[in-house]
Design an enzyme around this catalytic site. Structure first.
Site, PDB file in Angstrom:
ATOM      1  N   ARG A 253      -0.584 -17.013  -7.455  1.00  0.00           N
ATOM      2  CA  ARG A 253      -1.916 -17.269  -6.901  1.00  0.00           C
ATOM      3  C   ARG A 253      -2.879 -16.110  -7.106  1.00  0.00           C
ATOM      4  O   ARG A 253      -4.086 -16.314  -7.088  1.00  0.00           O
ATOM      5  CB  ARG A 253      -1.816 -17.578  -5.404  1.00  0.00           C
ATOM      6  CG  ARG A 253      -1.071 -18.860  -5.099  1.00  0.00           C
ATOM      7  CD  ARG A 253      -1.265 -19.331  -3.673  1.00  0.00           C
ATOM      8  NE  ARG A 253      -2.574 -19.913  -3.475  1.00  0.00           N
ATOM      9  CZ  ARG A 253      -2.786 -21.120  -2.938  1.00  0.00           C
ATOM     10  NH1 ARG A 253      -1.760 -21.876  -2.572  1.00  0.00           N
ATOM     11  NH2 ARG A 253      -4.006 -21.569  -2.765  1.00  0.00           N
TER      12      ARG A 253
ATOM     13  N   TYR B 196      -7.634 -11.865  -8.172  1.00  0.00           N
ATOM     14  CA  TYR B 196      -8.717 -12.098  -9.130  1.00  0.00           C
ATOM     15  C   TYR B 196      -9.084 -10.869  -9.945  1.00  0.00           C
ATOM     16  O   TYR B 196      -9.228 -10.959 -11.164  1.00  0.00           O
ATOM     17  CB  TYR B 196      -9.979 -12.655  -8.439  1.00  0.00           C
ATOM     18  CG  TYR B 196     -11.076 -12.980  -9.431  1.00  0.00           C
ATOM     19  CD1 TYR B 196     -10.988 -14.125 -10.225  1.00  0.00           C
ATOM     20  CD2 TYR B 196     -12.171 -12.137  -9.624  1.00  0.00           C
ATOM     21  CE1 TYR B 196     -11.962 -14.412 -11.161  1.00  0.00           C
ATOM     22  CE2 TYR B 196     -13.148 -12.415 -10.561  1.00  0.00           C
ATOM     23  CZ  TYR B 196     -13.044 -13.556 -11.321  1.00  0.00           C
ATOM     24  OH  TYR B 196     -13.996 -13.829 -12.257  1.00  0.00           O
TER      25      TYR B 196
ATOM     26  N   THR C  53      -2.661 -17.673   3.357  1.00  0.00           N
ATOM     27  CA  THR C  53      -3.017 -18.652   2.330  1.00  0.00           C
ATOM     28  C   THR C  53      -3.025 -20.062   2.894  1.00  0.00           C
ATOM     29  O   THR C  53      -3.972 -20.825   2.691  1.00  0.00           O
ATOM     30  CB  THR C  53      -2.022 -18.569   1.162  1.00  0.00           C
ATOM     31  OG1 THR C  53      -1.992 -17.238   0.648  1.00  0.00           O
ATOM     32  CG2 THR C  53      -2.409 -19.537   0.057  1.00  0.00           C
TER      33      THR C  53
ATOM     34  N   TYR D 203       2.467  -8.562   0.629  1.00  0.00           N
ATOM     35  CA  TYR D 203       2.632  -9.970   0.240  1.00  0.00           C
ATOM     36  C   TYR D 203       2.396 -10.086  -1.257  1.00  0.00           C
ATOM     37  O   TYR D 203       1.283  -9.871  -1.737  1.00  0.00           O
ATOM     38  CB  TYR D 203       1.650 -10.822   1.045  1.00  0.00           C
ATOM     39  CG  TYR D 203       1.604 -12.300   0.743  1.00  0.00           C
ATOM     40  CD1 TYR D 203       2.588 -12.946  -0.001  1.00  0.00           C
ATOM     41  CD2 TYR D 203       0.547 -13.066   1.229  1.00  0.00           C
ATOM     42  CE1 TYR D 203       2.523 -14.303  -0.254  1.00  0.00           C
ATOM     43  CE2 TYR D 203       0.472 -14.428   0.993  1.00  0.00           C
ATOM     44  CZ  TYR D 203       1.457 -15.034   0.247  1.00  0.00           C
ATOM     45  OH  TYR D 203       1.376 -16.384   0.004  1.00  0.00           O
TER      46      TYR D 203
ATOM     47  N   LYS E 230       6.670  -9.741   1.936  1.00  0.00           N
ATOM     48  CA  LYS E 230       6.843 -11.169   1.661  1.00  0.00           C
ATOM     49  C   LYS E 230       6.841 -11.333   0.147  1.00  0.00           C
ATOM     50  O   LYS E 230       5.828 -11.116  -0.511  1.00  0.00           O
ATOM     51  CB  LYS E 230       5.715 -11.981   2.297  1.00  0.00           C
ATOM     52  CG  LYS E 230       5.790 -13.472   1.982  1.00  0.00           C
ATOM     53  CD  LYS E 230       4.595 -14.230   2.546  1.00  0.00           C
ATOM     54  CE  LYS E 230       4.623 -15.703   2.147  1.00  0.00           C
ATOM     55  NZ  LYS E 230       3.426 -16.435   2.646  1.00  0.00           N
TER      56      LYS E 230
ATOM     57  N   ILE F  96       8.543 -16.730   5.465  1.00  0.00           N
ATOM     58  CA  ILE F  96       7.214 -17.129   5.923  1.00  0.00           C
ATOM     59  C   ILE F  96       6.953 -18.462   5.240  1.00  0.00           C
ATOM     60  O   ILE F  96       6.729 -18.530   4.033  1.00  0.00           O
ATOM     61  CB  ILE F  96       6.172 -16.052   5.607  1.00  0.00           C
ATOM     62  CG1 ILE F  96       6.524 -14.771   6.384  1.00  0.00           C
ATOM     63  CG2 ILE F  96       4.766 -16.535   5.973  1.00  0.00           C
ATOM     64  CD1 ILE F  96       5.628 -13.584   6.094  1.00  0.00           C
TER      65      ILE F  96
END
Length: 292
Positions: free
Chosen positions: A138, A107, A44, A133, A161, A203
């Site tokens: 997001r 999305y 990202t 992740y 993550k 991270i």
């Protein structure tokens, strides 16, 4: 396999949006010299969403080449199409990355079964070690602990993550997955406590600008030294907060430009940091001791 301060590396760009190879090389040397434990490329923070597949693969290859075995390279290869995630993950393996980081498909809002089948398909198609992740803020989808538990039984899925910032979630996953997965924080503000409670590292966005301090804080937390970890983390608190005054990586790219490490470029639809936040971020950099 991986631990400590793992930087979510930015992708340096010129003002026209082209990738700046010289600055990339300089950033990698900066991190090696300051003790960063691993590089996470093209995630990202590396603006993966605005790189096409050819650029994405080329950037992974270049990072691996520049690192030259001096520290682990984890390649961001997640996508909202399973076929694309497989293609990017295969490319990263062929480039010599040590592992891949795969964000949950964004999305299109898959079900938990869809998340499981997506990650299983990538893991079965490409044998490289893979880190899940989860960042629902997001992606608009939250990988629940029970789904993580199912995926933890796949041999080359080695870590997660977890970027919710919810420390209760950490405890749930530790209970469910035992020693099968290494858990990494994706939230700088809670990373210290995450590691003190059993996580293996972070991270980190903050590590882009304060790599030595983050590495030392992580080492203390992983050693269980709460007092030292808290003392080392205190000057970084403003960075943990203010590097998110606008969408990541807008603030961190501006901070690195202010430090003289990269050009000011960023790709649309992201825009340079609003001037109203410049002094806020300068103050956070000074508090962390990385800007005079």
């Amino acid at each position: 396999m991986f631990h400590g301060s793992m930087v979510a590396l930015v992708t340096p760009m010129r003002e026209d949006g082209s990738i700046d190879d010289d600055s990339l090389a300089g950033l990698i040397e900066f991190h090696i010299s300051h003790g960063t434990d691993a590089l996470v490329a093209v995630g990202t923070t590396g603006e993966s969403a605005t790189l096409d597949e050819k650029e994405h693969c080329a950037l992974i290859r270049r990072v691996v080449e520049l690192v030259d075995g001096r520290l682990p390279v984890i390649a961001g290869t997640g996508a909202n199409a399973t076929t694309e995630a497989i293609s990017l993950t295969r490319c990263a393996m062929q480039a010599g990355a040590d592992a891949c980081l795969l964000v949950t498909p964004y999305y299109n809002k898959p079900t938990q079964e869809g998340l499981y089948l997506h990650h299983r398909a990538v893991a079965e198609a490409v044998p490289i070690p893979q880190i899940l992740y989860n960042v629902p803020g997001r992606t608009a989808v939250d990988m629940l602990p029970e789904t993580v538990e199912r995926l933890s039984h796949i041999a080359n899925i080695i870590g997660l993550k977890e970027a919710t910032g919810d420390l209760g979630r950490l405890e749930q996953i530790l209970d469910r997955c035992g020693g099968r997965l290494d858990l990494y924080s994706g939230d700088d503000a809670t990373a210290r406590e995450f590691m003190l409670r059993g996580g293996k590292g972070v991270i980190s966005v903050t590590a882009n600008v304060a790599p030595r301090a983050m590495r030392e804080m992580c080492a203390a937390a992983l050693a269980g030294d709460r007092t030292r970890a808290e003392a080392l983390d205190a000057p970084l608190q403003a960075l943990h907060r203010d590097l998110f005054v606008e969408a990541n990586p807008i603030p961190v790219k501006w901070a690195l430009y202010e430090m003289g490490l990269i050009p000011p470029g960023i790709r649309l639809p992201l825009t340079p940091l609003s001037s109203q936040y410049h002094e806020t971020l300068r103050a956070a950099l000074r508090q962390a001791g990385v800007l005079d």
